[in-house]
Design a protein around this motif. Structure first.
Motif, PDB file in Angstrom:
ATOM      1  N   PRO A 699       0.804  -1.230   0.000  1.00 55.46           N
ATOM      2  CA  PRO A 699       0.000   0.000   0.000  1.00 55.46           C
ATOM      3  C   PRO A 699       0.833   1.274   0.000  1.00 55.46           C
ATOM      4  O   PRO A 699       0.283   2.361  -0.189  1.00 55.46           O
ATOM      5  CB  PRO A 699      -0.833  -0.123   1.273  1.00 55.46           C
ATOM      6  N   LEU A 700       2.150   1.164   0.187  1.00 53.85           N
ATOM      7  CA  LEU A 700       3.018   2.345   0.196  1.00 53.85           C
ATOM      8  C   LEU A 700       3.647   2.614  -1.166  1.00 53.85           C
ATOM      9  O   LEU A 700       4.498   3.490  -1.283  1.00 53.85           O
ATOM     10  CB  LEU A 700       4.118   2.167   1.248  1.00 53.85           C
ATOM     11  N   LEU A 701       3.213   1.886  -2.178  1.00 57.41           N
ATOM     12  CA  LEU A 701       3.787   2.094  -3.507  1.00 57.41           C
ATOM     13  C   LEU A 701       3.529   3.500  -4.015  1.00 57.41           C
ATOM     14  O   LEU A 701       2.471   4.086  -3.782  1.00 57.41           O
ATOM     15  CB  LEU A 701       3.191   1.090  -4.496  1.00 57.41           C
ATOM     16  N   GLU A 702       4.524   4.030  -4.725  1.00 61.42           N
ATOM     17  CA  GLU A 702       4.413   5.303  -5.421  1.00 61.42           C
ATOM     18  C   GLU A 702       4.170   5.030  -6.908  1.00 61.42           C
ATOM     19  O   GLU A 702       4.451   3.935  -7.396  1.00 61.42           O
ATOM     20  CB  GLU A 702       5.705   6.108  -5.262  1.00 61.42           C
ATOM     21  N   PRO A 703       3.671   5.991  -7.651  1.00 61.03           N
ATOM     22  CA  PRO A 703       3.525   5.788  -9.098  1.00 61.03           C
ATOM     23  C   PRO A 703       4.883   5.593  -9.779  1.00 61.03           C
ATOM     24  O   PRO A 703       5.904   6.102  -9.319  1.00 61.03           O
ATOM     25  CB  PRO A 703       2.861   7.082  -9.575  1.00 61.03           C
ATOM     26  N   GLU A 704       4.862   4.853 -10.842  1.00 59.64           N
ATOM     27  CA  GLU A 704       6.023   4.820 -11.732  1.00 59.64           C
ATOM     28  C   GLU A 704       6.055   6.114 -12.533  1.00 59.64           C
ATOM     29  O   GLU A 704       5.017   6.653 -12.909  1.00 59.64           O
ATOM     30  CB  GLU A 704       5.912   3.640 -12.699  1.00 59.64           C
ATOM     31  N   ARG A 705       7.248   6.598 -12.794  1.00 57.30           N
ATOM     32  CA  ARG A 705       7.385   7.819 -13.597  1.00 57.30           C
ATOM     33  C   ARG A 705       8.302   7.517 -14.774  1.00 57.30           C
ATOM     34  O   ARG A 705       9.270   6.754 -14.651  1.00 57.30           O
ATOM     35  CB  ARG A 705       7.912   8.959 -12.740  1.00 57.30           C
ATOM     36  N   SER A 706       7.989   8.124 -15.908  1.00 62.37           N
ATOM     37  CA  SER A 706       8.692   7.737 -17.130  1.00 62.37           C
ATOM     38  C   SER A 706       9.032   8.955 -17.967  1.00 62.37           C
ATOM     39  O   SER A 706       8.454  10.039 -17.819  1.00 62.37           O
ATOM     40  CB  SER A 706       7.823   6.777 -17.960  1.00 62.37           C
ATOM     41  N   ARG A 707       9.981   8.743 -18.850  1.00 64.52           N
ATOM     42  CA  ARG A 707      10.313   9.689 -19.923  1.00 64.52           C
ATOM     43  C   ARG A 707      10.328   8.907 -21.232  1.00 64.52           C
ATOM     44  O   ARG A 707      10.892   7.812 -21.288  1.00 64.52           O
ATOM     45  CB  ARG A 707      11.680  10.332 -19.679  1.00 64.52           C
ATOM     46  N   SER A 708       9.724   9.475 -22.248  1.00 68.41           N
ATOM     47  CA  SER A 708       9.679   8.834 -23.559  1.00 68.41           C
ATOM     48  C   SER A 708      10.145   9.821 -24.612  1.00 68.41           C
ATOM     49  O   SER A 708       9.837  11.010 -24.543  1.00 68.41           O
ATOM     50  CB  SER A 708       8.249   8.366 -23.891  1.00 68.41           C
ATOM     51  N   PHE A 709      10.873   9.298 -25.576  1.00 69.30           N
ATOM     52  CA  PHE A 709      11.356  10.127 -26.683  1.00 69.30           C
ATOM     53  C   PHE A 709      11.228   9.317 -27.970  1.00 69.30           C
ATOM     54  O   PHE A 709      11.507   8.106 -27.998  1.00 69.30           O
ATOM     55  CB  PHE A 709      12.811  10.526 -26.467  1.00 69.30           C
ATOM     56  N   SER A 710      10.780   9.977 -29.017  1.00 67.67           N
ATOM     57  CA  SER A 710      10.753   9.332 -30.329  1.00 67.67           C
ATOM     58  C   SER A 710      11.130  10.353 -31.391  1.00 67.67           C
ATOM     59  O   SER A 710      10.876  11.556 -31.241  1.00 67.67           O
ATOM     60  CB  SER A 710       9.370   8.741 -30.637  1.00 67.67           C
ATOM     61  N   ALA A 711      11.751   9.888 -32.448  1.00 65.21           N
ATOM     62  CA  ALA A 711      12.126  10.747 -33.572  1.00 65.21           C
ATOM     63  C   ALA A 711      12.165   9.890 -34.819  1.00 65.21           C
ATOM     64  O   ALA A 711      12.635   8.744 -34.780  1.00 65.21           O
ATOM     65  CB  ALA A 711      13.478  11.405 -33.331  1.00 65.21           C
ATOM     66  N   GLY A 712      11.653  10.441 -35.909  1.00 69.85           N
ATOM     67  CA  GLY A 712      11.658   9.653 -37.124  1.00 69.85           C
ATOM     68  C   GLY A 712      11.185  10.444 -38.324  1.00 69.85           C
ATOM     69  O   GLY A 712      11.026  11.670 -38.268  1.00 69.85           O
ATOM     70  N   PHE A 713      10.955   9.723 -39.396  1.00 69.43           N
ATOM     71  CA  PHE A 713      10.522  10.381 -40.630  1.00 69.43           C
ATOM     72  C   PHE A 713       9.491   9.523 -41.346  1.00 69.43           C
ATOM     73  O   PHE A 713       9.402   8.306 -41.131  1.00 69.43           O
ATOM     74  CB  PHE A 713      11.710  10.661 -41.557  1.00 69.43           C
ATOM     75  N   VAL A 714       8.729  10.179 -42.202  1.00 69.44           N
ATOM     76  CA  VAL A 714       7.823   9.524 -43.141  1.00 69.44           C
ATOM     77  C   VAL A 714       8.187  10.058 -44.524  1.00 69.44           C
ATOM     78  O   VAL A 714       8.192  11.271 -44.742  1.00 69.44           O
ATOM     79  CB  VAL A 714       6.343   9.820 -42.821  1.00 69.44           C
ATOM     80  N   TRP A 715       8.466   9.169 -45.454  1.00 70.02           N
ATOM     81  CA  TRP A 715       8.934   9.574 -46.779  1.00 70.02           C
ATOM     82  C   TRP A 715       8.122   8.835 -47.840  1.00 70.02           C
ATOM     83  O   TRP A 715       8.048   7.597 -47.820  1.00 70.02           O
ATOM     84  CB  TRP A 715      10.421   9.261 -46.919  1.00 70.02           C
ATOM     85  N   SER A 716       7.511   9.594 -48.714  1.00 71.79           N
ATOM     86  CA  SER A 716       6.792   9.031 -49.853  1.00 71.79           C
ATOM     87  C   SER A 716       7.470   9.547 -51.125  1.00 71.79           C
ATOM     88  O   SER A 716       7.052  10.565 -51.692  1.00 71.79           O
ATOM     89  CB  SER A 716       5.322   9.448 -49.841  1.00 71.79           C
ATOM     90  N   PRO A 717       8.542   8.910 -51.553  1.00 73.12           N
ATOM     91  CA  PRO A 717       9.364   9.463 -52.645  1.00 73.12           C
ATOM     92  C   PRO A 717       8.575   9.597 -53.945  1.00 73.12           C
ATOM     93  O   PRO A 717       8.090   8.607 -54.501  1.00 73.12           O
ATOM     94  CB  PRO A 717      10.508   8.445 -52.775  1.00 73.12           C
ATOM     95  N   SER A 718       8.484  10.826 -54.413  1.00 68.40           N
ATOM     96  CA  SER A 718       7.742  11.072 -55.650  1.00 68.40           C
ATOM     97  C   SER A 718       8.459  10.489 -56.861  1.00 68.40           C
ATOM     98  O   SER A 718       7.833  10.224 -57.890  1.00 68.40           O
ATOM     99  CB  SER A 718       7.542  12.574 -55.848  1.00 68.40           C
ATOM    100  N   ILE A 719       9.770  10.273 -56.734  1.00 67.70           N
ATOM    101  CA  ILE A 719      10.521   9.702 -57.854  1.00 67.70           C
ATOM    102  C   ILE A 719      10.052   8.289 -58.178  1.00 67.70           C
ATOM    103  O   ILE A 719      10.252   7.789 -59.282  1.00 67.70           O
ATOM    104  CB  ILE A 719      12.037   9.732 -57.538  1.00 67.70           C
ATOM    105  N   LEU A 720       9.413   7.629 -57.201  1.00 69.52           N
ATOM    106  CA  LEU A 720       8.921   6.270 -57.421  1.00 69.52           C
ATOM    107  C   LEU A 720       7.435   6.227 -57.730  1.00 69.52           C
ATOM    108  O   LEU A 720       6.914   5.178 -58.110  1.00 69.52           O
ATOM    109  CB  LEU A 720       9.204   5.403 -56.183  1.00 69.52           C
ATOM    110  N   GLU A 721       6.759   7.365 -57.593  1.00 63.10           N
ATOM    111  CA  GLU A 721       5.309   7.369 -57.724  1.00 63.10           C
ATOM    112  C   GLU A 721       4.900   7.245 -59.194  1.00 63.10           C
ATOM    113  O   GLU A 721       5.418   7.941 -60.073  1.00 63.10           O
ATOM    114  CB  GLU A 721       4.746   8.656 -57.127  1.00 63.10           C
ATOM    115  N   ASN A 722       3.968   6.308 -59.433  1.00 60.86           N
ATOM    116  CA  ASN A 722       3.435   6.059 -60.775  1.00 60.86           C
ATOM    117  C   ASN A 722       4.546   5.805 -61.789  1.00 60.86           C
ATOM    118  O   ASN A 722       4.605   6.377 -62.881  1.00 60.86           O
ATOM    119  CB  ASN A 722       2.568   7.236 -61.240  1.00 60.86           C
ATOM    120  N   THR A 723       5.467   4.924 -61.383  1.00 65.90           N
ATOM    121  CA  THR A 723       6.579   4.533 -62.244  1.00 65.90           C
ATOM    122  C   THR A 723       6.434   3.067 -62.619  1.00 65.90           C
ATOM    123  O   THR A 723       5.458   2.400 -62.261  1.00 65.90           O
ATOM    124  CB  THR A 723       7.926   4.749 -61.534  1.00 65.90           C
TER     125      THR A 723
END
Length: 967
Positions: A699-723
């Protein structure tokens, strides 16, 4: 740990909370944003509370569509989610829980019959499950108060899609969202009716799955509705049905079998000559008649009196055939929702669900242990008089001369744990909008209540008090109604009358309830040079109630199996949140669009007080085809009812005692001097690798505390589109990192024992006691605390490739990958827990973390025909061989004493044809694990020699057929 609250980011967002008045928040589903920048993801996904905000692709979200679900051939939401690459070990239909699993050290009970999801390998209790944006009630396992959602409570037939947010999201959704969020979106806009039937089974002809789903929906005037009903029946597969699982540990014969045997094992000191005996009944002699004074056994020499010297590899019991490889699971549910347009801008809705699951777990006949260290005070302090009618030894057997007496009464049959779990849900709310200046604001108010209650009947277990009476003085037995003197000395000696007195039916029940009220507001505040400043804000109230009521016999301490005590508790929380989306740049030299997203949530818990968590995100669309995104978030997880209030319970862990000769005869590995200090006699042998570990809440438990980090990209290369090689290609990559401080966990029992023997530190040794005669462990305390810090990071990399149209049809290729580059769980003293990437451990909660998991699917469509091929890859793992180290099955690679579980790939295939009859008849046929690939052998898994939470069932592929008729 509380320093997270005082960082500059937290202060900045707290100031933002003062600038915008709290109100109500956006509906979960956002409309398509109106923006000149190209929309890189056509599906609106979980990850923002802002209505009409261009932030839904700011965070990594995986969308599992209805088509994706049907392509798996699976019939459970949980089974589908456990196949995504970002998911780790979790309970499922291969987990024959109950029995020795007992109460794992997370305070949540065994979850028998449940299926759960575990994102980022951070544990099921750190993944938040929503249904249509609302929290779902946690499961109650009838062996504790669960801390995770049982996904079997949500019929797959009512699911439109599943959105998986693989990022920390406490600022948006509150507690439990440390690892991510699963949002299950139900079917709503449905016109007509659909009847679906399915059947499948494993190649050997067993484990049949059959089901019927019915869906009906429509609209009339201002009203619309949807009703879905589902019935699914999964039949069992016994461990005896597969070669891999017929022995305790594949490739070791009976050497690692149980020392609790049907003929009894009797280790005692005869006071008449002071000699210590270790005997078992000779199965070749039907009437054992102990002869006192014979010399102790040497080298397994037979005795002429019906008893013989115990030899593990010869006399051990094969418990494996009694277990289940696949547990039977029957589910029936009905879900409905109704929507009514009250005005052109206001809708009222209501949703309801009723679901019942019945499931069964089976374990080997329950053993009876007598003497010091036995499971209850009645059996630990047993007294068997010399004149007991069935005592063959002619001496009183009690705690002064018994080292251990073990008898497995196969006469009583296997242990059967049958669960009946009922889930009910009712929700209602109003969604509306109004004009503010030139913009539109949206608001909604919601009420919901969910209840999950479970009952479990346990047959084949024993009452320890009645055992003690039946083995005690005959006068006491005669004075006790129903008592019949008990004969445990030999094979098949326990009669039905004896069983009737010692083997009642045990009935346990548990319940979880969730009541919530939410109110949300979202809109655009004013225009900035780069676009409108938009916001979402809201209030949420939740009340959790949970209880676990074991059988009264168990509460009185009379249960011979895994003991437990009642649990009951409740708490509530009031929360407010704010999310802002600030457009910084648009159509500039720095790119098409740059947005800043800020969010913060303040939670006030009745159990521990207040908590504030912030989040900051950037979405930078450099060009129509290229997007960069990053988030930083702080989070927390409040301790659950089970973690706070669970009373002393126990689970059985596979542990190698470094102070004892192992079960297979290997020499002790621990510090000899320290072992003597701990009271271990020289030459002492470990009786059994399973050691009862006592755990419980705090009953003496404390909450867990966290840090989260994310980084990235989304790429839809037009050079490949409708080729010539592609119509469209989308490539996504994300780096993620999670750090948890004060993680609620118990130290790994093997690690705790090793550290005790190594250091004699009271922090590790304080809860461990040993039998002064045998040196074996009598008690092992291992309670929850805010002990650990957990750090994990890795990469996701996904490719979605739509190929050009060809004369032979249209093709799409999807390739999804997760690499786990780090996972470290560190105790408060700095010691590392054994779980890490590429590692499998004997743990009842999280068992393995593959370094790389990958799913690749090639889908084809031409006219009315469809087909798909899916490859699911799991990279290699290593584990400690434990007591199997001396056997060839232990593949000592890369190091001695380590077993390598090789990389494994499963292949699934499906073909379908649509007939233009009525509104369409879709026929599907497929096979999962089409090549019948067996998973690698696991030596540390406590049942069935494979890890069912990571790999497919061994022993053949699974074929299925399905028909969907729309009308």
């Amino acid at each position: 740990m509380k320093a997270f609250r005082h960082q500059p980011l937290a202060k900045a967002i707290q100031l933002s909370l003062l600038l915008v008045a709290p109100g109500l928040a956006a509906a979960q589903e956002a409309d398509e944003p109106g923006t000149d920048a190209r929309q890189l993801d056509s599906v609106t996904v979980t990850g923002s509370r802002i209505k009409k905000a261009d932030v839904e692709d700011q965070v990594p979200v995986q969308v599992v569509t209805r088509e994706d679900i049907e392509r798996t051939g699976l019939t459970s939401v949980g089974d589908v989610l456990q196949q995504i690459t970002g998911a780790g070990s979790g309970f499922n239909r291969t987990r024959n829980a109950s029995g020795n699993d007992g109460f794992p050290p997370d305070g949540g009970g065994a979850g028998a019959g449940a299926t759960t999801v575990n994102l980022r390998h951070l544990g099921t209790k750190r993944t938040l499950v929503l249904v249509d944006g609302q929290r779902w009630v946690n499961e109650s396992s009838a062996s504790g108060v669960g801390s995770a959602v049982d996904l079997n409570t949500i019929p797959l037939a009512v699911v439109e899609r599943i959105e998986v947010l693989e990022d920390g999201a406490s600022s948006l959704y509150g507690s439990d969202a440390i690892a991510g969020v699963v949002n299950i979106i139900t079917r709503r806009n449905f016109d007509g009716a659909q009847l679906s039937v399915n059947y499948g089974e494993y190649e050997p002809g067993d484990g049949a799955t059959k089901g019927v789903d019915i869906a009906w929906g429509g609209s009339s005037g201002s009203a619309s509705w949807f009703v879905g009903a589902s019935y699914q029946d999964q039949e069992k597969v016994s461990s005896s049905d597969r070669e891999r699982t017929r022995l305790p540990v594949f490739g070791t014969g009976l050497a690692l079998g149980s020392s609790r045997v049907p003929g009894g094992r009797f280790v005692f000191t005869d006071p008449r000559n002071g000699v210590r005996y270790d005997l078992t009944t000779d199965p070749t002699l039907s009437n054992p008649t102990y002869t006192p004074g014979l010399p102790p056994c040497a080298g397994g020499a037979d005795r002429p009196d019906g008893f013989r010297c115990w030899l593990g590899s010869r006399d051990a019991f094969n418990y494996a055939p009694f277990n289940l490889l696949l547990t039977p699971n029957e589910r029936a549910g009905i879900f409905g929702q109704f929507r009514l347009e009250l005005s052109p801008t206001t809708n009222w809705y209501t949703r309801a669900l009723v679901n019942r699951r019945t499931s069964l777990n089976r374990a080997a006949p329950e053993p009876i242990d007598l003497g010091p260290g036995a499971g209850s005070p009645f059996t630990a302090n047993i007294v068997i008089p010399a004149n007991h009618p069935f005592n063959p030894f002619g001496i009183q057997l009690d705690s002064t001369n018994i080292s251990t007496i073990r008898r497995r009464p196969i006469e009583g049959g296997p242990r059967l744990f049958e669960q009946e779990v009922d889930t009910t849900y009712l929700g209602t709310g109003i969604e509306s909008s109004f004009e503010v200046g030139s913009g539109t604001w949206f608001w909604d108010a919601n009420l919901a209540h969910g209840r999950n209650e479970a009952e479990q009947e346990n047959r084949g277990s024993y009452n320890a008090r009645n055992i003690a009476i039946a083995l005690g003085p005959t006068a006491t037995c005669a004075a006790t109604p129903g008592c019949v003197p008990l004969d445990i000395f030999g094979f098949n000696t326990i009669t039905p009358d004896m069983l009737a007195f010692i083997s009642p039916v045990f009935r346990d029940r548990s319940e979880n309830k969730l009541t919530l009220a939410t109110a949300n507001l979202s809109g655009e505040v004013f225009d900035l040079p780069a676009g409108a400043l938009s916001f979402a804000t809201g209030y949420e109230y939740r009340k959790y109630e949970g209880s676990y009521d074991p059988d009264p016999q168990t509460v009185r301490g009379e249960y011979n199996g895994v003991p437990s005590l009642p649990t009951a508790g409740e708490y509530d929380v009031n929360e407010v949140y704010l999310e802002l989306n600030v457009p910084l740049l648009a159509d500039s030299a720095f790119g098409k669009k740059l947005d800043l997203n800020l969010a913060g949530r303040y939670s006030d818990y009745s159990t521990f007080g207040g908590e504030f968590v912030p989040k900051i995100g950037l979405r930078w669309q450099l060009a129509d085809e290229f997007l960069l995104r990053s988030t930083y978030a702080e989070g927390f997880r409040a301790p659950t009812i089970g973690e706070l209030y669970a009373s002393g319970t126990r689970f059985d862990a596979n542990i190698t005692d470094p102070c004892l000769i192992s079960v297979d005869g290997a020499a002790p590995t621990g510090n000899a001097a320290n072992c003597r200090t701990l009271g271990v006699p020289v030459g002492a042998r470990q009786f059994d690798p399973q050691i009862g570990v006592e755990t419980g809440g705090n009953p003496l438990l404390e909450p867990e505390r966290s840090r989260s980090f994310s980084a990235g990209f989304v790429w839809s290369p037009s050079i490949l589109e409708n080729t010539a090689i592609a119509r469209r290609v989308d490539i996504e990559a994300t780096f993620y990192r999670h750090a948890i401080e004060g993680a609620i966990q118990a130290t790994d029992p093997q690690t705790q024992l090793d550290l005790c023997v190594e250091s004699l530190d009271p922090r590790y040794c304080g809860g461990i006691t040993r039998n002064p005669t045998t040196g074996n462990i009598d008690t092992f305390a291992n309670f929850l605390g805010n002990f650990d810090s957990i750090k994990t990071d890795g990469w996701d990399f996904d490719v979605f490739w739509v190929l050009p149209e060809t004369p032979i049809g249209n093709f799409e290729f999807t390739w999804q990958n997760t690499w786990v580059t780090r996972y470290e769980a560190t105790s408060a003293d700095g010691s590392l827990q054994p779980l890490e990437p590429g590692r499998l451990v004997s743990d009842p909660v999280t068992r393995s973390i593959p370094e790389w998991t990958s799913n690749a699917t090639l889908a084809w469509q031409k006219g009315n025909w469809t087909a798909s091929w899916t490859a699911r890859h799991i990279s290699e793992l290593t584990e400690d061989c434990g007591d199997a180290a001396g056997f060839p099955i232990c593949r000592n690679d890369p190091a001695t004493g380590q077993n390598r579980l090789g990389a494994t790939t499963f292949h699934d295939v499906q073909v379908g044809y649509k007939i233009d009859w009525m509104r369409g008849l879709q026929l599907l046929a497929g096979m999962n694990n089409v090549f019948g690939k067996d998973p690698p052998v696991c030596l540390s898994c406590n049942l069935n020699s494979f890890d069912g939470s990571t790999y497919d069932l061994p022993g053949g592929g699974f074929w299925y057929v399905r028909a969907d008729l729309r009308f």
